[in-house]
Design a protein around this motif. Structure first.
Motif, short mmCIF file in Angstrom:
data_model
loop_
_atom_site.label_atom_id
_atom_site.label_comp_id
_atom_site.label_asym_id
_atom_site.label_seq_id
_atom_site.Cartn_x
_atom_site.Cartn_y
_atom_site.Cartn_z
N ALA A 67 29.69 16.67 -44.57
CA ALA A 67 30.79 16.47 -45.51
C ALA A 67 31.68 15.36 -44.96
O ALA A 67 31.98 15.32 -43.77
N VAL A 68 32.09 14.45 -45.84
CA VAL A 68 32.90 13.31 -45.44
C VAL A 68 34.06 13.19 -46.42
O VAL A 68 33.90 13.44 -47.61
N TYR A 69 35.24 12.81 -45.91
CA TYR A 69 36.37 12.69 -46.82
C TYR A 69 37.06 11.34 -46.71
O TYR A 69 37.04 10.69 -45.68
N LEU A 70 37.66 10.97 -47.85
CA LEU A 70 38.44 9.75 -47.95
C LEU A 70 39.78 10.09 -48.56
O LEU A 70 39.84 10.72 -49.61
N GLY A 71 40.87 9.68 -47.91
CA GLY A 71 42.19 9.92 -48.44
C GLY A 71 42.62 8.82 -49.41
O GLY A 71 42.35 7.64 -49.17
N VAL A 72 43.25 9.21 -50.50
CA VAL A 72 43.76 8.26 -51.49
C VAL A 72 45.25 8.51 -51.66
O VAL A 72 45.67 9.61 -52.00
N ASP A 73 46.06 7.49 -51.42
CA ASP A 73 47.51 7.60 -51.48
C ASP A 73 47.98 7.50 -52.93
O ASP A 73 47.70 6.51 -53.60
N PRO A 74 48.71 8.51 -53.45
CA PRO A 74 49.10 8.50 -54.86
C PRO A 74 50.38 7.70 -55.13
O PRO A 74 51.33 8.18 -55.76
N THR A 75 50.41 6.46 -54.68
CA THR A 75 51.58 5.60 -54.92
C THR A 75 51.57 5.00 -56.31
O THR A 75 52.57 4.45 -56.76
N ALA A 76 50.44 5.07 -57.00
CA ALA A 76 50.33 4.59 -58.39
C ALA A 76 49.42 5.54 -59.14
O ALA A 76 48.77 6.41 -58.55
N GLU A 77 49.38 5.40 -60.46
CA GLU A 77 48.61 6.33 -61.27
C GLU A 77 47.20 5.82 -61.59
O GLU A 77 46.46 6.47 -62.32
N TYR A 78 46.84 4.65 -61.07
CA TYR A 78 45.53 4.10 -61.36
C TYR A 78 44.91 3.47 -60.11
O TYR A 78 45.61 3.15 -59.15
N LEU A 79 43.62 3.31 -60.14
CA LEU A 79 42.90 2.63 -59.07
C LEU A 79 42.89 1.13 -59.36
O LEU A 79 42.87 0.72 -60.52
N HIS A 80 42.90 0.32 -58.31
CA HIS A 80 42.79 -1.12 -58.48
C HIS A 80 41.67 -1.64 -57.58
O HIS A 80 41.03 -0.87 -56.84
N VAL A 81 41.41 -2.94 -57.63
CA VAL A 81 40.26 -3.48 -56.90
C VAL A 81 40.39 -3.30 -55.39
O VAL A 81 39.39 -3.31 -54.68
N GLY A 82 41.61 -3.09 -54.89
CA GLY A 82 41.77 -2.80 -53.47
C GLY A 82 41.16 -1.48 -53.06
O GLY A 82 40.86 -1.26 -51.88
N HIS A 83 40.94 -0.57 -54.03
CA HIS A 83 40.31 0.72 -53.74
C HIS A 83 38.78 0.61 -53.68
O HIS A 83 38.11 1.55 -53.25
N LEU A 84 38.23 -0.51 -54.17
CA LEU A 84 36.77 -0.61 -54.25
C LEU A 84 36.10 -0.47 -52.89
O LEU A 84 35.05 0.17 -52.77
N LEU A 85 36.68 -1.08 -51.86
CA LEU A 85 36.04 -1.06 -50.54
C LEU A 85 35.91 0.37 -50.00
O LEU A 85 34.80 0.80 -49.65
N PRO A 86 37.00 1.16 -49.90
CA PRO A 86 36.83 2.53 -49.40
C PRO A 86 36.00 3.40 -50.33
O PRO A 86 35.21 4.25 -49.86
N LEU A 87 36.13 3.22 -51.65
CA LEU A 87 35.34 4.04 -52.58
C LEU A 87 33.86 3.72 -52.49
O LEU A 87 33.01 4.63 -52.57
N MET A 88 33.50 2.45 -52.32
CA MET A 88 32.09 2.11 -52.15
C MET A 88 31.55 2.65 -50.83
O MET A 88 30.38 3.05 -50.75
N THR A 89 32.39 2.68 -49.80
CA THR A 89 31.96 3.29 -48.53
C THR A 89 31.63 4.75 -48.76
O THR A 89 30.58 5.25 -48.32
#
Length: 481
Positions: A67-89
């Motif tokens: 099991a592996v986890y990734l934290g996402v900071d809820p500073t905005a209500e949507y994902l942007h292209v800056g999230h692509l790198l950790p999400l693709m990992t």
């Protein structure tokens, strides 16, 4: 006294999202995932890994499903292209059969992470954080669901059904935890000198503003996240950006102290690991996806599919190879061949077109690519004779450049006024100046008179007209039925 006593009753509810179907399968024998080599080496070859704890032991550990986890900071209500790198990992772990846990910071979002920041982060409203958690939970599941379809379409050789990612909010375990319990459970094992030495803290201590106790304690909250997920979900790997290295180490240290594991020879057994991704920047050096004018969203209602496509189409030659490795599942040898072809005729921008096609399909699906290409044709190509109204409406749905108005308004209003009303130009005088310099166009033909109106026979497919200012700004006007 509760650790998070300031939360409203509504913000303490557990986040429950009904996930979309993500019944996909792990790729069996495809070149893109290099299944003959280990996952970590594959990620390193593609440029995903900045740092990793105990690399060889981590590789060995990942030979069996984890099991592996990734934290996402809820500073905005949507994902942007800056999230692509950790999400693709995270997605690469999922494709190798590992259980993935995207963790939305419903509790830590109320505190604020000092990592990578020179100043104190303003405290967020509890209701706003809860709203963002809900929206991001749905957005992450939507992205991973679409990524699964993207993978299965390209590589039909599949096996080992994998589970839907388990979205969590850390408010689940922090909402009822008392301050004394936290201090006795976590604070007891934290060494202040070690906490001060973390880069995120030491940098702020050296600044004029310093750091508050609230942000200073953030690393302990994130450390406890890792411990809880390890204890309750068997999580053994945490993924984070390069600025999360200290927080990840804090979590590993806490797990080792609260749940030590000793080998047969009496030595300490490493059972949890951390992987960080590099800081990705634009050619100008700005943080990818975060800078002003660069926050390209993965949500088509915030950033149109056309603008999303164009963002990647505008990638400079110096970065296109890197982005192809990170944001697509194309085999590395195919990427190298594409770059070689591009270098032979760089004016065709074939590598950029490939990148835009692949990432748009990843995020918005095959239909998104079709829409983006058609919108590109409408807005940038000279031959508009074959355009059909419904295709225009579909391609530019939700795009601010599309304006639907009554036919009498379209035909009876001067082009100057139409351009101003559509916000193509800021004023009547600005439109008149463009006309005098031959810079305002209707269907790629220059407007010759400030009194000129659209003629009925100028409408494409009897309903559409494209008005352009200069070479880049344009709007599409469509008469209502």
């Amino acid at each position: 006294m509760k650790l998070l006593s300031s939360l409203t009753a509504s913000s303490s509810r557990r986040v429950r999202i009904s996930p979309p179907c993500l019944c996909t399968r792990v790729l069996a024998s495809t070149r893109s995932l290099h299944t003959k080599i280990d996952l970590i080496s594959d990620l390193e070859q593609r440029g995903f890994v900045q740092q990793i704890t105990s690399r060889e032991k981590c590789i060995k550990s990942l030979e069996t499903p984890r099991a592996v986890y990734l934290g996402v900071d809820p500073t905005a209500e949507y994902l942007h292209v800056g999230h692509l790198l950790p999400l693709m990992t995270l997605f690469h772990f999922q494709l190798r059969g590992h259980k993935t846990i995207p963790l939305i910071g419903g509790a830590t979002g109320l505190v604020g992470d000092p990592s990578g920041r020179d100043t104190e982060r303003p405290l967020s409203d509890g209701a706003k954080v809860e709203h963002n958690v809900q929206k991001l939970s749905a957005a992450v599941l939507k992205f991973l669901s679409g990524a699964g379809r993207y993978a299965t379409k390209k590589f039909p050789n599949l096996e080992n059904v994998i589970s839907t990612p388990e979205i969590k909010s850390n408010l689940e375990w922090f909402k009822g935890m008392g301050l004394l319990e936290f201090l006795r459970t976590v604070g007891l094992h934290a060494r202040v000198n070690t906490m001060i030495a973390r880069e995120s803290v030491s940098a702020r201590l050296a600044s004029q503003q310093g750091i508050s106790f609230t942000e200073f304690s953030y690393q302990l909250l994130q450390a406890y996240d890792f411990y809880i997920l390890h204890k309750n979900a068997g999580c053994s790997v945490q993924i984070g950006g390069s600025d999360q290295w200290g927080n990840i180490l804090a979590g590993i240290d806490l797990i080792n102290k609260l749940d030590p594991e000793v080998g047969k020879d009496g030595s300490h057994e490493e059972k949890v690991f951390g992987v960080t991704t590099p800081l990705l920047t634009t050619p100008s050096g700005a943080k990818f996806g975060k800078s002003a004018g660069n926050a390209v969203a993965l949500d088509r209602h915030i950033t149109s599919v056309f603008d999303f496509y164009q963002f990647f189409l505008r990638t400079p030659d110096s970065h296109v190879g890197k982005y192809l490795k990170l944001f697509t599942l194309l085999p590395l040898e195919d990427i190298e061949n594409a770059l070689q072809k591009h270098n032979e005729q760089p004016e065709t921008r074939s590598a950029q077109r490939l990148l835009a096609d692949e990432v748009t399909e990843l995020v918005h699906g095959e239909q998104g690519v079709i829409q983006a290409k058609f919108a590109t044709k409408i807005l940038y190509e000279s031959d508009l004779t074959s355009i059909k109204t419904q295709e225009v409406l579909d391609a530019l749905e939700g795009d601010s450049r599309l304006h639907v108005l009554p036919e009498n308004e379209l035909l009876e209003t001067t082009i100057v006024k139409l351009a101003v009303n559509a916000k193509l130009v800021s004023s009547n005088s600005g439109a008149r100046q463009l006309i005098s310099s031959k810079g305002l166009y209707v269907n790629n033909k220059p407007v010759g008179d400030v009194r000129q109106k659209i003629e009925k026979d100028e409408l494409l497919d009897n309903r559409v007209v494209v008005v352009r200012a200069g070479s880049q700004k344009q709007v599409v006007l469509v008469s209502a039925e």
